[in-house]
Design a protein around this motif. Structure first.
Motif, short mmCIF file in Angstrom:
data_model
loop_
_atom_site.label_atom_id
_atom_site.label_comp_id
_atom_site.label_asym_id
_atom_site.label_seq_id
_atom_site.Cartn_x
_atom_site.Cartn_y
_atom_site.Cartn_z
N TYR A 83 0.83 -1.20 0.00
CA TYR A 83 0.00 0.00 0.00
C TYR A 83 0.87 1.26 0.00
O TYR A 83 0.61 2.21 -0.74
N THR A 84 1.92 1.27 0.82
CA THR A 84 2.79 2.44 0.90
C THR A 84 3.48 2.72 -0.43
O THR A 84 3.70 3.89 -0.79
N THR A 120 1.39 5.01 -2.48
CA THR A 120 1.13 6.36 -1.99
C THR A 120 2.35 7.27 -2.14
O THR A 120 3.42 6.83 -2.57
N HIS A 122 4.11 8.35 0.15
CA HIS A 122 5.09 8.10 1.20
C HIS A 122 6.04 6.95 0.84
O HIS A 122 6.75 6.45 1.72
N ALA A 123 6.08 6.57 -0.43
CA ALA A 123 6.89 5.42 -0.83
C ALA A 123 8.38 5.67 -0.62
O ALA A 123 9.17 4.73 -0.55
N LYS A 166 9.23 6.05 7.79
CA LYS A 166 7.92 5.41 7.85
C LYS A 166 8.02 3.92 7.57
O LYS A 166 7.42 3.10 8.27
N ILE A 167 8.79 3.56 6.56
CA ILE A 167 8.97 2.13 6.23
C ILE A 167 9.64 1.41 7.39
O ILE A 167 9.25 0.29 7.76
N THR A 202 -2.26 8.05 9.98
CA THR A 202 -2.03 7.51 8.64
C THR A 202 -2.82 6.23 8.45
O THR A 202 -2.87 5.38 9.34
N ALA A 235 -2.29 3.71 6.50
CA ALA A 235 -1.46 2.51 6.43
C ALA A 235 -1.13 1.98 7.82
O ALA A 235 -1.19 0.78 8.08
N SER A 236 -0.81 2.90 8.74
CA SER A 236 -0.47 2.45 10.09
C SER A 236 -1.69 1.90 10.81
O SER A 236 -1.59 1.01 11.64
#
Length: 533
Positions: free
Chosen positions: A108-109, A112, A114-115, A120-121, A255, A257-258
């Motif tokens: 998913y990231t 977006t 935020h890749a 974040k990763i 977020t 994703a989180s």
């Protein structure tokens, strides 16, 4: 209670599997932070997440559901601290669920904006390692320390990648609730360990779950206080009414994703009640079961009613989680096999299904930059994959036939009817009906109804459809596959439930007989068929 068999890891696996499952995500996190290229960081993240998924499948393959006790156990004593891990039917399914979610979150990231965010990763991988460590912990303080560490990735992800404007306020609000829960849990663990210290063979202070489970708590002081400290501490994490206020706020402004992997973290509260309340203080838990039942029923109805009032789809899903958690809490305190089976199976099913809906909402947000239902509409034709993922996930939470939610709810209702009667079951079904109605209405308004305004895509670049399909196919396949073939998963859960519920029944029956007046005939505990299982 009876002594729990412990099977060391060397009898089943080629290496300390649970420690490796914890260390690989943490080592991957460190490698990502040390890397200087964002593209390399994402590749490292995928490699670590995929390795953890494969190891979690290996974990399922070496787990023997026909052998009772704690399996793949590891124990290290050093510097006065005990590192103890193991799995049984109560926690094993949450480990592959965590691993799969982490991999899907990375997919998913990559879609977006935020890749390229290395921090974040790294947080996602660190969060995975923390959750696996917490679910496999067999030491009370070890479990608590993992729960404290969980705050780090949640806070960083909210500040770094949250979608709201008041992210620091959200973090402060979250810390206010979580730290309160952690302090209550710590106080409960300390009082429990010190209270049972005199009952241990060597009269020593221990936080080892196996040792505390085997000693008698008949003369435990402050038992009710310990129960409320532990239950309220876990209730904040679940969350249930009235400790739920932080979840809609985090879902709305954090977020997306989180939130998906965070849904597994929510199950730590449910798991904590199953692991640390029922086996360690069963008589006191039964004494306050009516109070817990009341909170569970209020959560079911209250959460569903508030969800019906929401115009933000993220807040709607958050209140739906509160409603569903009420069912899980009631199932835990059914004090029978069917209620516990249903609770664990529904915890996994609800976690998977709710994550599917949050992924859908997140992908819609990336395209429209809005989570307000009145601003959406007519999305089905342009987003068939997303719509399919949302509706299959929603049907699971509605406990429709063909989904794992159906079998889990059937077991939970059967256990609840046995314990509390059909009036309580009717209230649960009413709340579930409300939850089904609100999710169907949300689907109709977002995907089927005509849009109330022209939706201008936020970006002219189309989303990578293949990656969307990976998320949708994996989640839907797991939901439908386990829905039509639930038996092996119930068998895995039974590895813990059958023996645990037999021991619990023996303890409660012994306690009940012990309170009878002299002159009454007391049935020996050994006459109960499950005592020696």
């Amino acid at each position: 209670m009876a002594i729990t068999p412990v099977i060391p890891w060397s009898e089943s696996a080629a290496f300390p599997l649970l420690t490796m499952l914890t260390l690989i995500p943490l080592a991957t996190m460190a490698a990502i932070l040390l890397s200087r290229s964002s593209s390399v960081a994402l590749r490292i993240g995928f490699a670590g997440a995929l390795s953890t998924v494969l190891l979690s499948f290996y974990l399922l393959s070496v787990f023997d559901a026909d052998r009772p006790g704690i399996q793949l156990a590891e124990e290290i004593h050093n510097l006065g601290f005990t590192y103890s891990v193991g799995v049984d039917g109560a926690n094993i399914l949450f480990i592959p669920l965590t691993a799969i979610f982490t991999l899907l979150v990375l997919v998913y990231t990559s879609i977006t904006r935020h890749a390229t965010d290395r921090l974040k990763i790294a947080c996602f991988l660190g969060y995975e390692g923390i959750l696996i460590g917490a679910f496999s912990a067999m030491n009370l303080m070890q479990f608590w320390l993992w729960c404290v560490l969980e705050l780090i990735p949640v806070v960083l992800l909210t500040i770094r990648a949250g979608t709201g404007e008041n992210r620091r306020w959200v973090v402060a609000f979250l810390l206010q609730h979580w730290l309160s829960g952690l302090l209550m849990t710590l106080a409960g663990f300390m009082l429990l360990a010190f209270g049972l210290m005199g009952a241990t063979p060597d009269a020593e202070l221990t936080f080892d779950w196996l040792k505390l489970k085997e000693v008698s708590n008949a003369h435990l002081q402050y038992g009710s206080l310990i129960f409320f400290l532990l239950f309220f501490g876990f209730a904040i994490r679940m969350p249930i009414f009235p400790f739920h206020g932080w979840l809609p706020v985090l879902a709305e402004q954090g977020t997306v994703a989180s939130v998906a992997i965070f849904l597994v973290g929510l199950k730590l509260g449910v798991y904590g009640a199953i692991r640390f309340i029922l086996p360690l203080i069963p008589e006191i838990a039964e004494q306050w079961s009516g109070f817990v039942l009341t909170l569970g029923l209020i959560s079911i109805v209250y959460g569903a009613l508030l969800a019906l009032m929401q115009i933000n789809i993220r807040r709607l899903l958050a209140f739906a989680v509160v409603s569903h958690t009420g069912m899980l809490v009631i199932g835990i305190f059914d004090f029978n096999k069917y209620g516990m089976e249903g609770t664990i199976l529904l915890s996994v099913a609800y976690g998977l299904a709710t994550a599917g809906m949050f992924f859908s909402v997140g992908l819609i947000y990336e395209w429209t930059r809005t989570a307000f239902i009145p601003r959406l509409g007519g999305l089905f034709d342009a987003n068939i994959t997303i719509a399919f993922l949302f509706v299959i996930s929603a049907l699971t939470t509605m406990v429709m036939p063909g989904t794992p939610g159906f079998d889990g709810a059937h077991l939970l209702i059967e256990g609840t009817a046995t314990r509390y009667g059909w009036l309580v079951v009717s209230a649960i079904l009413l709340g579930n009906l409300l939850a089904a109605g609100l999710l169907l209405r949300a689907f109709q308004q977002m995907f089927i109804a005509a849009p109330k305004r022209f939706l201008q895509p936020h970006s002219s670049v189309q989303q990578p459809a293949r990656k969307e399909q990976v998320i949708a196919v994996v989640i839907c396949a797991l939901l439908i596959g386990t829905g039509f073939y639930t038996t092996p998963w119930v068998h895995v859960i039974d590895q813990n439930v059958v023996a645990s519920m037999s021991e619990l029944d023996a303890v409660l029956n012994s306690s009940h007989h012990g309170t009878k007046q002299s002159g009454t005939v007391t049935v020996p505990v050994g006459a109960k068929g499950g005592h020696n299982e």
